[in-house]
Design an enzyme around this catalytic site. Sequence first.
Site, short mmCIF file in Angstrom:
data_model
loop_
_atom_site.label_atom_id
_atom_site.label_comp_id
_atom_site.label_asym_id
_atom_site.label_seq_id
_atom_site.Cartn_x
_atom_site.Cartn_y
_atom_site.Cartn_z
CG ASP A 170 -53.97 -4.71 -3.99
OD1 ASP A 170 -53.28 -4.14 -4.84
OD2 ASP A 170 -54.08 -5.94 -3.94
CG ASN A 178 -46.17 -5.06 6.49
OD1 ASN A 178 -46.20 -3.96 7.03
ND2 ASN A 178 -47.26 -5.75 6.24
CG ASP A 187 -50.23 -1.08 11.06
OD1 ASP A 187 -50.55 -1.96 10.22
OD2 ASP A 187 -50.11 -1.32 12.28
CD GLU A 209 -52.13 -6.17 0.78
OE1 GLU A 209 -51.57 -6.92 -0.02
OE2 GLU A 209 -52.49 -6.53 1.92
#
Length: 298
Positions: A170, A178, A187, A209
């Site tokens: 991840d 973010n 994204d 993620e």
Amino acid sequence: MHIVIVDSSRVVLRIVAGMLEPRGHVVTQFTDSAEALAYVTDNPTVRALITSLEVRPLSGLELCWSARLLAESSRPLSIIAMSSARNARNLAEALDSGADDFIDKPPGAEELQARLRAAERLTTLQGDLIRLAETDPLTGLLNRRAFLHRTREAANKTGSFGHLCAVLLDIDHFKRINDEHGHDVGDAAIKAVAGLIEAEGIAGRLGGEEFAVVLPGRRLTDAEAVASRLRLKASDLRIRSPKGPVRLTCSFGVSEWSEGETIEGLLKRADIALYEAKTTGRNRVVSAMTDLVLARTA
């Protein structure tokens, strides 16, 4: 389109194949229905099965039923039953057994081509629906459900004594990306990492993620090498944002399939290794079998 034809008569097979091959179709012929089923099972490129009802050792109805089960396990396949005895009972039994269509034997050329055009429309639609059901819309990777399904299939093929490894990863400090740069940049980061792993094996986005890659036929040392290479590639990524390029890193957990283990167990051990990688500094690869940190922060 790849088409399998099944009939006890080689003459009928030649007649039907002669109608199809000049139109560019790839045709595989069988007089043995069990062999035909095995071939269709092992070759997902087959898009249409045309079978006579009068075949052996599996009857045509049994073959339609078995092929329909294959199609329902997430692959596009059109099934056309064929019989020289066209009557309401044969038609009903064939359709109830999983056939999509029914034609006379031997079929007329124009009718056969029309039926196959309909079959091609059907399998194209089936393929589109399967992709929508299996694909993560943001990354194009397998979604969690499809990833687990494909992984179980790979494990079944591997058997008790084969090799199979899992790599979970991840994005480190993803919430910070973010919060500081916005969800559009987040994204973009997710899509960039997905692009790194999409060709590595059976790759999926498990959620948020977090990603996973299963490597059939690979040993632990191979999987560790793949994870280490991906770690370096991730650290080289630069994600565009209004505030300038955004750098990121990823953490990795690796596990190897062991005899008698479930897929859930394999992934759980990789997840525990990933957790260790996150809690001991991030941007590293940890093996579930040795608990060895293989790559430290660059």
